[in-house]
Design a protein around this motif. Sequence first.
Motif, short mmCIF file in Angstrom:
data_model
loop_
_atom_site.label_atom_id
_atom_site.label_comp_id
_atom_site.label_asym_id
_atom_site.label_seq_id
_atom_site.Cartn_x
_atom_site.Cartn_y
_atom_site.Cartn_z
N GLY A 1 74.21 0.92 48.11
CA GLY A 1 73.59 1.75 49.16
C GLY A 1 72.09 1.81 49.03
N GLU A 2 71.48 0.76 48.43
CA GLU A 2 70.03 0.75 48.25
C GLU A 2 69.38 -0.32 49.13
N ALA A 3 69.99 -0.56 50.27
CA ALA A 3 69.50 -1.66 51.11
C ALA A 3 68.05 -1.51 51.48
N SER A 4 67.62 -0.27 51.65
CA SER A 4 66.24 -0.05 52.07
C SER A 4 65.26 -0.41 50.95
N GLU A 5 65.80 -0.52 49.77
CA GLU A 5 64.90 -0.83 48.65
C GLU A 5 65.00 -2.30 48.24
N VAL A 6 65.59 -3.09 49.13
CA VAL A 6 65.74 -4.52 48.81
C VAL A 6 64.39 -5.10 48.41
N ILE A 7 64.42 -5.80 47.29
CA ILE A 7 63.16 -6.37 46.77
C ILE A 7 62.68 -7.47 47.70
N LYS A 8 61.42 -7.38 48.06
CA LYS A 8 60.86 -8.40 48.95
C LYS A 8 60.39 -9.58 48.12
N GLU A 9 60.64 -10.76 48.64
CA GLU A 9 60.18 -11.97 47.93
C GLU A 9 58.66 -11.99 47.90
N SER A 10 58.12 -12.64 46.92
CA SER A 10 56.67 -12.74 46.87
C SER A 10 56.20 -13.56 48.07
N ASP A 11 54.99 -13.28 48.53
CA ASP A 11 54.52 -13.97 49.73
C ASP A 11 53.50 -15.05 49.41
N GLY A 12 53.69 -15.67 48.24
CA GLY A 12 52.77 -16.75 47.89
C GLY A 12 53.25 -18.07 48.44
N SER A 13 54.21 -17.99 49.39
CA SER A 13 54.82 -19.22 49.89
C SER A 13 53.82 -20.05 50.69
N ASP A 14 54.16 -21.34 50.76
CA ASP A 14 53.35 -22.26 51.55
C ASP A 14 53.88 -22.21 52.98
N ASP A 15 53.10 -21.59 53.89
CA ASP A 15 53.56 -21.38 55.26
C ASP A 15 54.00 -22.67 55.94
N GLU A 16 53.23 -23.71 55.64
CA GLU A 16 53.49 -24.99 56.29
C GLU A 16 54.85 -25.57 55.87
N LEU A 17 55.21 -25.31 54.60
CA LEU A 17 56.44 -25.92 54.08
C LEU A 17 57.64 -24.99 54.10
N GLY A 18 57.44 -23.72 54.37
CA GLY A 18 58.56 -22.78 54.43
C GLY A 18 58.44 -21.68 53.40
N SER A 19 59.21 -20.60 53.64
CA SER A 19 59.08 -19.41 52.79
C SER A 19 59.64 -19.62 51.39
N ASN A 20 60.47 -20.64 51.21
CA ASN A 20 61.05 -20.88 49.88
C ASN A 20 60.23 -21.87 49.04
N VAL A 21 59.04 -22.18 49.54
CA VAL A 21 58.21 -23.15 48.82
C VAL A 21 56.88 -22.52 48.44
N GLU A 22 56.50 -22.72 47.21
CA GLU A 22 55.21 -22.20 46.76
C GLU A 22 54.55 -23.23 45.85
N LEU A 23 53.33 -23.58 46.20
CA LEU A 23 52.60 -24.51 45.34
C LEU A 23 51.53 -23.72 44.59
N PHE A 24 51.44 -23.95 43.28
CA PHE A 24 50.49 -23.17 42.46
C PHE A 24 49.10 -23.80 42.47
#
Lengths: 611, 121
Positions: free
Chosen positions: A588-611
């Motif tokens: 019952g903690e749906a409102s507290e769902v952890i948000k993924e970090s937003d360091g993703s590469d927009d061009e390649l998609g939210s599941n991709v991050e280049l350092f």
Amino acid sequence: MRSPRPECRTTLSNMTISETLTTLSRWEEALGGLESRIQSTLQGSEQEFLEAGSRLQGFLVKGREISDLCSSAVDLTGEDMMGHIAGELQQELDRMAGHLASSSRNTAGSISSMAEMYVAITELNETRRGFKKVISTLRVLAISTRIESARLGSNEFGFNTLADDVEKLARQIEAKYGSIIAKAHDLTGFVEDVLAKTQALSLLQRKTASDVIAETRAGISEIIRINAKSAEVSEEVSLRLGQIVSRIHEVVTSLQFHDITRQQLEHVAEAFADARNKIGEASGNGNGDPSAVREVSGWVGDVSELESSQVLNSKNELFDAVGQLQDNLRDISGTVLSVLRSIQSILRSTDKEEGNLLMVVEQQIAGVVRLLRDSQEREKEMAASMASVSDTVGDMERFVNDIEEIGAEIELIALNARIKAAHTGSHGEALGVLAEAIQKLSGEARGETEMVQGALVSISDGARALKDLSSDDQKAQVSVVEETAENMDSLVRRLNDLDREFMAGIEQMGERVAELEAEIREVTEGMQHHLVVGETVNFIQNGLGTIVSESRDIVPVHEIENREERLAELMSRYTMQSERNIHQTALGEASEVIKESDGSDDELGSNVELF
Amino acid sequence: MGKTILTVDDSASIRQMVSFTLKEAGYEVVEAVDGKDGVAKATAGKVDMVITDLNMPNMDGLELIRNLRANASTKFVPIVMLTTESQDSKKQEGKAAGATGWIVKPFKPDQLLGVVKKVLG
């Protein structure tokens, strides 16, 4: 010997500690069974996905092969190949139509010339009466001269000779003119015959020009249209094959869900193992501390509830992935089938129409070429015939010249008669009248001769005009027609060759497409692992449902000790965001769902991050 | 000749999909079943890029990165993590170990190829 533990009903709800320990032991065994079920479900399950994955390569290879065949077919029917040839054929047909028109004009010219000749010959026949009159008058004059000579007696002054001469001239004119008329008669028959043949040829030329050329032109246009349609369908096929590649890429994504589900189920199995360990530790071989037993009873309930949600999520994700995979494969299969139908439509239309059309066009072109050759042959024959007409006219002209000379002789005879009549004095007056009549007759004979000459000039001009049909220009035109005919034959042959090549490519494409469709169907229908996982998940959920229910009876949720710490520890074991989300949602903690970090590469998609 | 990419994953189906995607795009692909196998293959031959899972038996992805960064021949080889793990803390660990990038499974072929192109230039 250890003394038995006191009953503790207040802390363990309605159960005694021993009853709870028995329940925990049953849970431990049940969780072990569920863990084994997970292991056996995962055992060897990857093979099905690996098999599907390995088939993808084959699908792409076949897809590309079909695409290549398709491109070749498009190229064959394109502007550079069949379209170009059909265009050239159209141009050659225009040239052929030009030749035919020219030939028609020549034929029309021949008919006109022959008609003029015919009129001239008719006019020649019309001189018959005039000449007959001249001849009969000469004969009458000869008789009259002879009578007059007899009347004069011994003073005749050779009038009998005059009568003989006149008689002789009458016979000569009759003979010469008879020859002219006989020739004219032959000429009439000849011209009538040639005229009839030429008119028949003209009719055929007009029909060919209006019907056959138009039909051939329509046939070629239809071939161009069918080719354009085939090219259009082939381009559509090519486009759809491109969609197949895109679908295969989506299948690649779906096929990774075996690994994802495996990891999720392994995490569940690890949680079960951990719960079993904790049950073991808390139970303490039947001597567990009541508070520890209570805590672990509540904890196992939490774990069971959470893992029930986790396995359900795993099942749903796997079913979604396999569903998408099957949808994509079915979509590919559907696309492939539509490609097959398109190919079959090309085969049907081209097989029925184009093959026939090509044959018809070929026959029509052959017909036009044959007609042109016949026309030119006819013109050559006519020109040769006209040479004989010219010879005949030459003969006739010689007869006319003879008649002219006879006319001159008549003139001389008339002059001689006048002189003799003058010598005779008053006795010869009658003879003078005769001499005058003879002279007048020579004028009439000249007039008739001029009419014959005029007719002969017309006949001769007509014959010359017809003879000119075999002039150098005409000969040159023959070679141009032959060249056009050869070009057209060659173009039709090339079109036929390309058509055969196109059809062979399309048939090959159809075979590859059918094979691809069968292979895709086999893979789609072969996907069974998700159903096994589904059954396992249902089995696990049933087992966990019982544990959760019993756990909540032993310890209500709000009484579970150290719950937050244990749940946090459980959550830290998850590797996937989806697992963490399920964990929180289940609590019952749906409102507290952890948000993924937003360091993703927009061009390649939210599941991709280049350092 | 295309560039060589090493894919390290204990899941054969993931290795297969990575390999399929990269080979389709013209790359040479070498497969390794875990970190230990990955280190051996990366140091044995010329590898232009490594795509590795995080959680694997024998040697995990982080250890693999540390090993490759410690080796002169693989010190500067780009290493991209391909894992179900999406926690920031793990990503930071990966970055600290020397990872070049992070892809959370499942990947789309275009994404993987986009990363490879960006990384290899």
